[in-house]
Write a protein that holds these residues in place. Sequence first.
Motif, PDB file in Angstrom:
ATOM      1  N   HIS A 121      42.785  42.807  36.575  1.00 56.92           N
ATOM      2  CA  HIS A 121      42.277  43.016  37.933  1.00 56.92           C
ATOM      3  C   HIS A 121      40.754  42.956  37.843  1.00 56.92           C
ATOM      4  CE1 HIS A 121      41.850  45.791  41.639  1.00 56.92           C
ATOM      5  NE2 HIS A 121      42.220  44.597  42.044  1.00 56.92           N
TER       6      HIS A 121
ATOM      7  N   THR B  12      37.635  43.351  38.807  1.00 53.47           N
ATOM      8  CA  THR B  12      36.564  44.009  39.539  1.00 53.47           C
ATOM      9  C   THR B  12      35.281  43.946  38.703  1.00 53.47           C
ATOM     10  OG1 THR B  12      37.187  46.113  38.552  1.00 53.47           O
ATOM     11  CG2 THR B  12      38.131  45.593  40.715  1.00 53.47           C
TER      12      THR B  12
ATOM     13  N   THR C 107      33.353  45.742  36.948  1.00 56.62           N
ATOM     14  CA  THR C 107      33.260  47.067  36.344  1.00 56.62           C
ATOM     15  C   THR C 107      33.337  46.988  34.829  1.00 56.62           C
ATOM     16  OG1 THR C 107      35.661  47.345  36.453  1.00 56.62           O
ATOM     17  CG2 THR C 107      34.387  48.123  38.352  1.00 56.62           C
TER      18      THR C 107
ATOM     19  N   THR D   4      36.852  46.069  33.601  1.00 57.73           N
ATOM     20  CA  THR D   4      37.181  44.642  33.545  1.00 57.73           C
ATOM     21  C   THR D   4      36.577  43.995  32.309  1.00 57.73           C
ATOM     22  OG1 THR D   4      37.444  44.400  35.929  1.00 57.73           O
ATOM     23  CG2 THR D   4      36.810  42.431  34.700  1.00 57.73           C
TER      24      THR D   4
ATOM     25  N   PRO E  75      39.996  40.644  42.901  1.00 56.84           N
ATOM     26  CA  PRO E  75      40.342  41.949  43.474  1.00 56.84           C
ATOM     27  C   PRO E  75      40.562  41.898  44.980  1.00 56.84           C
ATOM     28  CG  PRO E  75      38.014  41.866  42.875  1.00 56.84           C
ATOM     29  CD  PRO E  75      38.648  40.634  42.322  1.00 56.84           C
ATOM     30  N   ASP E  76      40.017  40.861  45.644  1.00 56.65           N
ATOM     31  CA  ASP E  76      40.204  40.741  47.092  1.00 56.65           C
ATOM     32  C   ASP E  76      41.348  39.800  47.454  1.00 56.65           C
ATOM     33  OD1 ASP E  76      38.986  38.432  46.243  1.00 56.65           O
ATOM     34  OD2 ASP E  76      37.507  38.351  47.854  1.00 56.65           O
TER      35      ASP E  76
ATOM     36  N   SER F 125      44.362  47.313  34.522  1.00 58.02           N
ATOM     37  CA  SER F 125      43.567  47.828  35.633  1.00 58.02           C
ATOM     38  C   SER F 125      43.648  49.349  35.646  1.00 58.02           C
ATOM     39  CB  SER F 125      44.076  47.275  36.975  1.00 58.02           C
ATOM     40  OG  SER F 125      43.397  47.877  38.059  1.00 58.02           O
TER      41      SER F 125
END
Length: 464
Positions: free
Chosen positions: A49, A51, A53, A56, A75-76, A96
């Motif tokens: 996932h 993102t 971050t 990730t 993620p969207d 995730s």
Amino acid sequence: MTLLAALHEDTDRADAVTTADGLLSRHELLGRAAGVAAEIAGAPIVAVHATPTTATVTAITGALLAGVPVVPVPPDAGDLERSHILRDSGATLLLSDDPAASGTSGVPVMPVTGVRPGSAPPEPDARRPALVLYTSGTTGLPKGVVISRAAIAADLDALAGIWQWTADDTLVHGLPLYHVHGLVLGMLGPLRHGSPLIHTGRPTPQAYASAGGTLYFGVPTVWSRIAAAPDAARALAPARLLVSGSAPLPVPVFDTLKTLTGQSPVERYGMTETLITISTRATGERRPGHVGLPLPGVGTRLVDESGAVLPADGVTIGHLQVNGPTLLDGYLRDGATTPPGLVDGWFPTGDVATVGPDGWHRIVGRASTDLIKTGGYRVGAGEVEDTLLLHPAVREAAVVGTPHADLGEQITAFVVADPVTPDELITFVAERLAAHKRPRVVHLVDQLPRNAMGKVQKKQLATG
């Protein structure tokens, strides 16, 4: 040489990766990622996932250490797109920290934060698949592009050479971690070459201006917004390189950045299936509207509709084909990699371009939307768009070909602008380009449809 060579260096670096949610040192990232690698060892393929971050970065790094192909999931993404990617790829896990990240797909979610650190496993074979990147084609659902570890290494090393990219750089960007630009160049590049990465979360002018990097990556939308924020643009003057890609950079934006920062941006060209294949260099000329020369080891050619090779005269528009070590292995279908359909060893990019006698490339755009055949002429949409953008009232412009009973296609422009009439813009272009290149129709719109990378979705305009 290992794929993520800098991670394995004896010397630590406290600021190896900085994201909006935290900071990782080089050794901390290696330990956490090695722990993930131990948990997923032997899996056929995993998803992440993606993102922006530290979770990730850790998850993708861990999968690469384990030699497990990784599928980044936007993620969207809506549930339909997410379910297609997870089902089509055959991912057995989604990495995730969000337990609901897999939506209704039924793929189990494995948390990343909290996994016990481990020791790095042996380096996987360079020929193994590293990434499966889902990209939309002209029809149907997104398809998985299989990229090998060797292709990534070859591309990053070639870019390091021509951009003089070293561990002394600090890379700044706010791009998604599920495309070539943000993931391969923007995340794996620093982990290979040792330059600290600062991911700004969102690629705002203010975030870029305050980051203090030497190397900045952005798409044209990002650079356009920075050019419109003079104080933020001037703050980038100490940087070494401002790199633009994923779509053509409008010439007015190029010129404004040069004025405000004191340097011309570096433009490059690539796609999911080929990684980056053409670029201007850190040293030497940078021409507005051009993406430069092929990377070392990469070949390019232009062909016509019949496959005949066209001259590199800087005028003739042809279909761009490329070859070299950065090409995809193929497309993922039914758990197997199918060949990419090369033409005598050349990959047909689907883009049209011109090549000058000196080897400099100018990308006209997608053959399906940016090469307009009108009244027997072949017109590149980008040339008309750049001319429209010279008008002081015009903020954005997109040009497509639409059906015309007499001409075959007519040049149709969609323009975001301050008060101005369509006739004024048609006349403005006609005074600067050949008559057959002027728009026949101009639609004034509030905004242009764009995807997550800032590319204008021209098919929506052509059919809307």
